[in-house]
Design a protein around this motif. Structure first.
Motif, mmCIF file in Angstrom:
data_model
loop_
_atom_site.group_PDB
_atom_site.id
_atom_site.type_symbol
_atom_site.label_atom_id
_atom_site.label_comp_id
_atom_site.label_asym_id
_atom_site.label_seq_id
_atom_site.Cartn_x
_atom_site.Cartn_y
_atom_site.Cartn_z
ATOM 1 N N TYR A 4 0.830 -1.204 0.000
ATOM 2 C CA TYR A 4 0.000 0.000 0.000
ATOM 3 C C TYR A 4 0.870 1.262 0.000
ATOM 4 O O TYR A 4 0.599 2.218 -0.724
ATOM 5 C CB TYR A 4 -0.932 0.017 1.216
ATOM 6 C CG TYR A 4 -1.952 -1.087 1.210
ATOM 7 C CD1 TYR A 4 -3.042 -1.040 0.347
ATOM 8 C CD2 TYR A 4 -1.832 -2.179 2.061
ATOM 9 C CE1 TYR A 4 -3.989 -2.041 0.341
ATOM 10 C CE2 TYR A 4 -2.768 -3.185 2.064
ATOM 11 C CZ TYR A 4 -3.848 -3.119 1.202
ATOM 12 O OH TYR A 4 -4.770 -4.117 1.187
ATOM 13 N N ILE A 44 -5.768 7.636 -3.014
ATOM 14 C CA ILE A 44 -6.877 7.420 -2.069
ATOM 15 C C ILE A 44 -7.071 5.938 -1.793
ATOM 16 O O ILE A 44 -7.234 5.521 -0.641
ATOM 17 C CB ILE A 44 -8.175 8.066 -2.601
ATOM 18 C CG1 ILE A 44 -8.053 9.589 -2.557
ATOM 19 C CG2 ILE A 44 -9.392 7.603 -1.805
ATOM 20 C CD1 ILE A 44 -9.151 10.322 -3.289
ATOM 21 N N ILE A 47 -4.110 4.698 0.419
ATOM 22 C CA ILE A 47 -4.098 5.174 1.806
ATOM 23 C C ILE A 47 -5.227 4.547 2.614
ATOM 24 O O ILE A 47 -5.040 4.148 3.758
ATOM 25 C CB ILE A 47 -4.186 6.718 1.844
ATOM 26 C CG1 ILE A 47 -2.882 7.304 1.297
ATOM 27 C CG2 ILE A 47 -4.449 7.217 3.244
ATOM 28 C CD1 ILE A 47 -2.908 8.810 1.144
ATOM 29 N N ASN A 48 -6.415 4.446 2.042
ATOM 30 C CA ASN A 48 -7.571 3.920 2.757
ATOM 31 C C ASN A 48 -7.768 2.454 2.398
ATOM 32 O O ASN A 48 -8.390 2.120 1.385
ATOM 33 C CB ASN A 48 -8.815 4.741 2.427
ATOM 34 C CG ASN A 48 -9.928 4.466 3.389
ATOM 35 O OD1 ASN A 48 -9.943 3.435 4.051
ATOM 36 N ND2 ASN A 48 -10.866 5.396 3.473
ATOM 37 N N LYS A 49 -7.250 1.576 3.227
ATOM 38 C CA LYS A 49 -7.319 0.135 2.963
ATOM 39 C C LYS A 49 -8.748 -0.393 3.003
ATOM 40 O O LYS A 49 -9.084 -1.327 2.281
ATOM 41 C CB LYS A 49 -6.474 -0.625 3.983
ATOM 42 C CG LYS A 49 -5.008 -0.340 3.908
ATOM 43 C CD LYS A 49 -4.279 -1.091 4.994
ATOM 44 C CE LYS A 49 -2.828 -0.687 5.045
ATOM 45 N NZ LYS A 49 -2.104 -1.359 6.124
ATOM 46 N N ASN A 50 -9.584 0.199 3.842
ATOM 47 C CA ASN A 50 -10.960 -0.293 3.976
ATOM 48 C C ASN A 50 -11.735 -0.153 2.668
ATOM 49 O O ASN A 50 -12.462 -1.065 2.276
ATOM 50 C CB ASN A 50 -11.691 0.437 5.105
ATOM 51 C CG ASN A 50 -11.078 0.136 6.456
ATOM 52 O OD1 ASN A 50 -10.517 -0.936 6.655
ATOM 53 N ND2 ASN A 50 -11.176 1.082 7.377
ATOM 54 N N ILE A 51 -11.603 0.999 2.005
ATOM 55 C CA ILE A 51 -12.294 1.203 0.725
ATOM 56 C C ILE A 51 -11.788 0.190 -0.292
ATOM 57 O O ILE A 51 -12.571 -0.450 -0.992
ATOM 58 C CB ILE A 51 -12.081 2.638 0.205
ATOM 59 C CG1 ILE A 51 -12.766 3.654 1.104
ATOM 60 C CG2 ILE A 51 -12.592 2.779 -1.219
ATOM 61 C CD1 ILE A 51 -12.473 5.101 0.734
#
Length: 113
Positions: A4, A44, A47-51
């Protein structure tokens, strides 16, 4: 290095290079917008692993960082397709200009003769 972080750094570097070439006026605005959107999307998602993990699970990709690369490849194909359309249009315009120039040159020669 974490996948990531690597993708985020690579996308940030790409964004920086794109902005640099825009400032030097080596890249036109209409193309820089596309590259900036690609870079920001990848940043984006990195950075945002959940998305990223939610989207990848819904699509059926089990290794979520692979979605980053798939996204980049899809955007690249879209850009290549767009550039092919632009090149085709430019080719038609060059042919038309060449024909008009030949007609004008022929008219000038007829008037001079």
């Amino acid at each position: 290095m974490n996948t990531y972080i690597y993708c985020a750094l690579l996308s940030l570097l790409f964004l920086t290079v794109t902005v640099h070439y825009v400032k030097k006026r080596k890249l036109e605005f209409q193309y820089c917008v596309f590259w900036i959107i690609i870079s920001l999307t990848l940043i984006i998602l990195s950075i945002n692993k959940n998305i990223l993990e939610t989207i990848s699970r819904k699509i059926g990709i089990y290794y979520s960082p692979a979605l980053l690369f798939v996204t980049g490849i899809v955007f690249s194909f879209l850009l290549i397709f767009h550039l092919t359309i632009v090149i085709s249009d430019l080719k038609k315009r060059v042919v038309k200009l060449t024909q008009e120039l030949a007609i004008l040159k022929n008219n000038m020669e007829d008037k001079n003769a």
